[in-house]
Each structure stands twice: as C-alpha cells, then as structure tokens.
Motif scaffolding. Structure first.
Motif, short mmCIF file in Angstrom:
data_model
loop_
_atom_site.label_atom_id
_atom_site.label_comp_id
_atom_site.label_asym_id
_atom_site.label_seq_id
_atom_site.Cartn_x
_atom_site.Cartn_y
_atom_site.Cartn_z
N PRO A 68 10.21 37.64 15.09
CA PRO A 68 9.40 38.79 14.67
C PRO A 68 8.97 38.68 13.20
N LEU A 69 9.80 38.06 12.37
CA LEU A 69 9.44 37.96 10.95
C LEU A 69 8.29 36.98 10.73
N VAL A 70 8.26 35.88 11.48
CA VAL A 70 7.13 34.96 11.36
C VAL A 70 5.86 35.62 11.90
N THR A 74 5.09 38.80 12.19
CA THR A 74 4.55 39.86 11.34
C THR A 74 3.95 39.28 10.06
N ALA A 75 4.52 38.17 9.57
CA ALA A 75 3.94 37.53 8.37
C ALA A 75 2.52 37.06 8.67
N ALA A 118 0.53 38.24 10.98
CA ALA A 118 -0.29 39.45 11.11
C ALA A 118 -0.72 39.93 9.72
N GLY A 119 0.19 39.80 8.75
CA GLY A 119 -0.11 40.24 7.39
C GLY A 119 -0.82 39.18 6.55
N GLN A 120 -1.21 38.05 7.20
CA GLN A 120 -1.93 36.97 6.52
C GLN A 120 -1.15 36.46 5.32
N ASP A 121 0.15 36.35 5.51
CA ASP A 121 1.05 35.98 4.43
C ASP A 121 1.63 34.59 4.74
N ASN A 161 4.15 32.90 4.51
CA ASN A 161 5.56 33.08 4.21
C ASN A 161 6.40 31.96 4.83
N ARG A 218 10.15 32.38 5.95
CA ARG A 218 10.51 32.89 7.28
C ARG A 218 10.49 31.76 8.31
N LEU A 224 2.39 39.67 15.70
CA LEU A 224 3.03 40.93 16.08
C LEU A 224 2.47 42.03 15.19
N THR A 225 1.78 42.98 15.82
CA THR A 225 1.03 43.98 15.06
C THR A 225 1.41 45.40 15.50
N HIS A 226 0.83 46.36 14.82
CA HIS A 226 0.99 47.75 15.24
C HIS A 226 0.52 47.95 16.68
N MET A 263 14.19 37.10 2.49
CA MET A 263 14.76 36.83 3.80
C MET A 263 15.89 37.77 4.05
N ASP A 281 16.54 37.66 14.12
CA ASP A 281 16.37 36.64 13.11
C ASP A 281 17.66 36.48 12.31
N HIS A 323 6.84 51.34 14.40
CA HIS A 323 5.77 51.01 13.45
C HIS A 323 6.32 50.71 12.06
N TYR A 380 8.82 48.92 11.24
CA TYR A 380 9.12 47.49 11.13
C TYR A 380 7.86 46.70 10.80
N ILE A 381 6.78 47.03 11.47
CA ILE A 381 5.51 46.33 11.21
C ILE A 381 5.02 46.66 9.80
N ASN A 415 7.06 44.54 7.36
CA ASN A 415 7.01 43.09 7.46
C ASN A 415 5.61 42.49 7.55
N ALA A 416 4.64 43.28 7.92
CA ALA A 416 3.29 42.71 8.05
C ALA A 416 2.34 43.28 7.01
N ASP A 417 2.43 44.57 6.78
CA ASP A 417 1.40 45.20 5.96
C ASP A 417 1.62 44.92 4.48
N ARG A 466 2.13 42.62 1.39
CA ARG A 466 1.77 41.25 1.05
C ARG A 466 2.55 40.80 -0.16
#
Lengths: 408, 408
Positions: free
Chosen positions: A310-312, A314-315, A317-320, A322, A325, A395-397, B191, B229, B397, B399-400, B403-405, B407
């Motif tokens: 999930p951490l990869v 979501t990263a 998804a966030g264009q990070d 990372n 992870r 993994l997104t909203h 991490m 993870d 939401h 969590y997202i 971890n995603a939103d 940066r």
C-alpha cells in the motif's frame, strides 16, 4: 452506484469470428437490472479445453466442477452468469450449477461434463434455479451475439468491456485467437472475480493446450495484482475448436507450435493488463521490473511484494519517487536481498544504486515520468540472473470510495 | 503536514520510576523543527538486555549492530534518534551509529557493545555526524526527563505519546515494568518504524529475558498490522536493571517467573495495541479471533490474511458486515480451510455458519456493533484446535491522505 469509466480504459478491439464458436446472450434477471446477464458460447464437436483456476481454499462449486471436468479435455458449451457468484452457498449452489450443466447438455446432446459454468456477483445467495432455467432456455434460442456483447454480458462492476485478439500461422494455416475477460471491481457484498475465456480455431491436443495455458498464466495473470486479494471464483478457460484445419499441435516439436504459444501468451498478457487497467480507483498503470534476483521465482515474489505494498501504491498515486518504500517492500518479501547492492529506478532512471542514493540524481525527469499514466519501477538486486515483471495499479481515494463508502 | 490526533488515542498512563533507569532528552535538530529529537536512557551497571528485530532483508545499520550486540546480553545506554532513520545509507550510516556508540561508551566508561542505538525518520540520508555528536554531548548533560517526555521524543508522525506500565510480585519483591513505543505513520519519504523499549528493575538473566521477550513478541507485536508493510528498522528492546532486589530469575522454575512473564506480556500487548490505535487514518480498532484452525500457526496466518486484506479493512471502515470478504481472505491465506465448515461472525454474532448464511441472521445488532470503534471479527474454521488473535485498524481515506496526497 455508477462507476466512472477507468481513465486507463482502452477501446474494444476489432475481433474476427472464430470457426466453431457461436456466442449468444440473454436476460436471466439475476439482479433487477436492464441488461443481459447470461452469456453462452456453443462450441463445435471436438472442441478441446484447458483451464486454470483460483488457488483459494474456499472456491465456488463452479470452480470445483470446472477443475474436475477440464481434466477430461472436452467442451461443447460455456455458460457465464453475471450478478450472482453462487459462492459460499453450500449444496444448493452446487445444485444450481448441475442443473445448468444438465439443461445445456440435454439441449446439445453432449455429456454434462462438457458444459462449463462460471458465476460472478453477489455471494452467499444460491443461484435461483427458476431464473437460471428460464435464462438458459432463452439463451439457447437467442440470435448470435458479438464479442463485445459477450464481454459486456460477463461484466459486473467493470467500467469497460475487455477483449483481445491475436493470430498465428500454424503449419501454413492461419489460426485465430479471440478472448474476453472481466474483473476489476468488488463492490460490497460482491467479490473480486477475474473470469477470462480464450477461443481459438486451432487444432491442438488438450494436454498441450493445458501446458501452454499454464505457462502463459504464470507470466501474465499470475503477475497482476490490484489489491492482493484473491477471489473464490477466478477462472481462465481456453477452448480450441480445431476448425482451422492445421495438423494437430501436440508438442513444441510440431511446426507452428512456437507461433501459437506466442499468440496465446500475447492474448493472455493483453487480458491481464486490461484487468489492471480497470483496477478499482486506478489512475496509473504500473509495470515493475525486477532483475538480478537469486532466481526468477524470487524475482516474482519480490515484484509482487512491491506491487502489493500500500505504501508503494500510494506513493505512485501521489507521483512521489519514493524509492525508500520500494526498499522496504524488497526487504519484507522474505527473499534473498543485500541492502548494499540494491538499485532502484523509475522510468528507466536510477534513483539509488548499490544501497545509496545517487549523488547526481536528477529528480526532474523522474517527476515528469510519474506525472504520466504508464509508470515503470526498476529494481536490480545485483545478486544473480533471476528476473520477473509484474503489473499493478496505484491506490487512490477511488479505491476507498468504491469499497468503504458504498454500503450493501 | 499536521496530523490530527487519532480518534482511537488513549491518554498517557501513570508510570512510576524504574530503579536504575534515568531518561534524558535533547535537541539534535535532525530536522528543522522546534522539539527534542534525541532520547537517552542511562542504565545501571549490570543491566541485562534482550531484543527482537525486523525480519526485513534490508535492515538499517542500527538493527544489524543491535542484533549482534544484544547477544552479549549487557546494556548501559540507549540512544534514539528521531527525524532520520539512517536506513539505506551504506557505510556512512554505519559510521554514524559507531560514532554515537563510541561517544556514549567513552562518557560512561563502558564497552561500545553496551550502547544501543535506534533511528527513525527520513531514509537515504546518512545521519549527520556533527549533529549527532553535538546532540549526544547535550543529552549526556541534560536534566532527567519523564516517561512522557521520552515517549514524545522518540515519536515522529505519531499522533499521540504511547506508554504502558505493569508490575509483578517476584519472590516477595514488587518489580516495575515501564515501556514506551512509537509507530504509526510513514509519511513520504519516511518509513514505517515501530520502536518499543521496555524497562524493568527486575533481576533476570539475559537468556531468560530474551526467551520471555521473544514469546511475548510472538503473541503481541507479531500479531498487529496496519498495512502489511514491514519496516527496515523495527526494534523492541527490554532492559532489566536488577535493582528490585529479587532473587535472579533464570527459568520458569523460579518463584515469580510466571508473574513476571505475565506482566511483560501485558506491557507488550498494551504497546502493540497503542501502535494499531495510531494506525494511519484509523477510525476503528479491529480484533480478529480465529479458532478451529489446523494449528495455532495456521490460525495466525489466517488472522493476518484477514487483517491485511484491503477489502476487509475498507468494509469495516464502511461499517459493512461483509462476511464474504472474510471468506475470501480465509481462502487466500494458503492454509487448510473447508468452505462448508467455515463460520464467520462480528461482535459475537454469527453471520454465516458451516459455509452458509444463517437463515435467521439478524443484522441489526451487528450493524450497531460496527458503528462503534472497537470491532471484533470471529472466524471458526471448525477443523482443529488451532487459535490466534490478531489486531489491526480499518482502511480509510485518511490513509490515502497521509500516504498519497502528501508530497515529499
């Protein structure tokens, strides 16, 4: 709940007819909806079948019977019910499957073991016998349908119809392979189900078809993951009618066997990618390439560990970019890895090499890559020759929207 | 990014001093922030140590050195750096850890192997030697701190300070156990790291302490999951100063060993639950009780398969008694299961028994249970005597968002 078409959707491809295959669809009304939900494929006499099934310890009756009957190698018909998975329904579920097999077998004059049934949709509700009976009667009388009709009819929470085609020259004969698949959404209280069906007019022994399908499956369907969850009903069946007129393929020694195997692999890969492209809430298609592992199997496990993290996800998804992870996901895979030899990249650009961030790492082109919808992650273990590629989505909203916010 | 305090947070408990343990905190300024980020515990001469560490194949230098030195069984000091995990930093990372060990050992006049170091925070950046040196110098001179100070100082993205205490009567002597833990958030590019420290004044051999800690770990820290993870830095250390004056515990044959083991288990369980309660985006604390499995180990694997399933976690977030997803997660665990013997319940009420939905299933009390924040899921495999309990939180939401939103 209306689901928006996936931003990663592809248009339905041009797909030719396959000799010996006739498709029909009908409305069994398994749910109260305004659409066809029963798909039927009639297969010429002599059609051979191969199949791969879910490894779930709690499979549906459809899977149990299909796994048993596929060993006999012969098929005359396929029936797919959409809207009710008939899973976790005990003996009553099995009764429904057997009724459908008997009804179709009696209409075609074949053995019931040559009728394959799949069901997808709500679980815990036995497939209603009366609706199934009326639906099968209607579909046996229905006019022929197109590949796209069939792809739409097997779908449940899919946001687009999924098909793939390929052809191969076998022994001077052109053979066609056409395939449809469903899978993506698992809306409460439905369950994830991937159903894939491949039809070809090639002449091939059931044993060799099974060998080729199992091999293609290992490198395609077994290499995708949306959320690490495994359905109780996953099924891929390949049907070969033999009407192309080629000399029967029985092993890789036969002329054209390589070409046919490649075409089958290609179709399976296309279908597998389409399922990922309809992953719940997906906004990016991710290819993970693992090399330098202890073995191919080790590379595969590491790839899936990354793809399921999930951490990869979501990263991405966030264009990070990372890579930390990714290190974490490599480390938890339980496979040989050496932190100080590990290299990680995105879109073909290394971010870390041999266990350390690159001093001259330029994040700009990586950031540009991650803004796109087709993402690659490269991992080099630098230990051996093992390699594998797996595919997933971010993994997104949208995933939470579909799976948590909707109430059954 | 400011994180809201978890809705599942508990107040920091009353925690007594532990003889032979002195806590201090200082500002190393590993990040540009206005808080203490270096924690130090000075331990009386003769203190014994036990530890359990991440199974990651890519651990940090802190973990590698800790794992090696814990085998010697003696400790005089603990240093915890917050804001920089020092992971994936190659030989420069190792250099920083060794510098800290040497600096503390020289101040205390002990062997460097008796100084334990942990770091948590951003990865891929070697811990700056100058900041570490100045920070350690400052902390050695600092005034004593409280348990809550220390719990706050080891934290990174935690939304509340976490501590636990217990006591036991050993051989007529009261012994105290006080513990702190951090873990929850993994904000890009940080991490996940769970760091737990248990301090007791009991007198115990290092071998027996290691045995008890490993056993408690199996049933507590190894039974929690937030998102499947695994961190590269997870560490739990137990320090026993021996100043309570009890006859040294060396085995379960010794008076009070059972009571001490129970207190240690209790403290570990409290800490483990606190980590779940600060799970990223958590809105519900979930206890999963598996019984009737082939073995305890099998029950544990099935429990974690359920606890790690995104579909189960989103269903609980959505307050949906979706037992079909629990069936799916049981089926994918790769452990013995029989669909037609499986029973599933929520909050003590069976929803499905022996592979079928209950005819008289009343969803109202289950729905009421799922509206709360303390959720139980019961699974009976009905195959054998194996049982296990695991804990997790729901997937929301939040969590997202985290971890995603966000940066880096």
């Amino acid at each position: 709940m209306d689901l928006a078409r996936s931003p990663l959707a592809l248009p339905f491809p041009q797909m030719p007819p396959v000799s010996g295959v006739t498709l029909r669809v009908a409305r069994a009304q398994y749910k109260d909806w305004d659409r066809a939900d029963l798909t039927y494929a009639e297969l010429a006499e002599g059609t051979v079948v191969a199949g791969v099934f879910t490894r779930s310890a709690c499979p549906s009756s459809e899977v149990e019977l299909g796994r048993k009957n596929v060993k006999l190698g012969r098929a005359r018909a396929l029936v797919v019910n959409a809207g009710n998975s008939n899973a976790f329904t005990g003996y009553r579920g099995r009764q429904a499957v057997e009724q459908i097999m008997d009804q179709v077998a009696s209409g075609l004059g074949c053995a019931r073991e040559q009728v394959f049934v799949s069901s997808t949709g709500v679980i815990g509700v036995p497939l209603p016998l009366d609706k199934a009976r009326a639906g099968v009667a209607a579909v046996l009388d229905a006019v022929p349908a197109t590949w796209e009709d069939a792809a739409n009819t097997i779908a449940t929470t899919d946001t687009f119809a999924k098909g793939a085609a390929a052809s191969a020259m076998v022994d001077g004969q052109r053979v066609e392979l056409c395939a449809i698949v469903k899978g993506s959404g698992m809306i409460a209280p439905d369950m994830a189900t991937m159903l894939g069906y491949i039809f070809t007019d090639a002449s091939i022994t059931p044993e060799f078809l099974q060998q080729l399908l199992a091999s293609a499956n290992q490198q395609t369907f077994s290499c995708i993951t949306v959320d690490s969850d495994t359905s109780t009903s996953d099924t891929v069946l390949a049907f070969a009618t033999g009407m192309a007129g080629n000399t029967q393929l029985a092993s890789f020694d036969d002329a054209g066997a390589d070409a046919f195997a490649a075409a089958l692999h290609d179709v399976c890969r296309q279908l597998a990618h389409l399922v990922v492209r309809d992953g719940e809430g997906a906004s990016k298609f991710i290819e993970i390439r693992v090399s330098g592992a202890d073995s191919d199997q080790s590379a595969h496990k590491i790839g899936l560990s990354i793809a399921n993290s999930p951490l990869v996800k979501t990263a991405i998804a966030g264009q990070d970019a990372n890579w930390g992870r990714v290190v974490m996901a490599v480390g938890k895979a339980g496979e040989p890895a050496d932190r100080d030899r590990l290299s990680i990249g995105f879109g073909g650009i290394w971010a870390a090499r041999n266990g350390q961030p690159l001093a001259d790492y330029d994040e700009a082109p990586v950031a540009a890559h991650l803004e796109g919808t087709e993402i690659t992650i490269e991992v080099d273990l630098n230990l051996g020759d093992g390699a594998a590629t797996v595919w997933t989505c971010d993994l997104t909203h949208g995933y939470i929207d579909i799976n948590a916010d909707y109430r059954s």
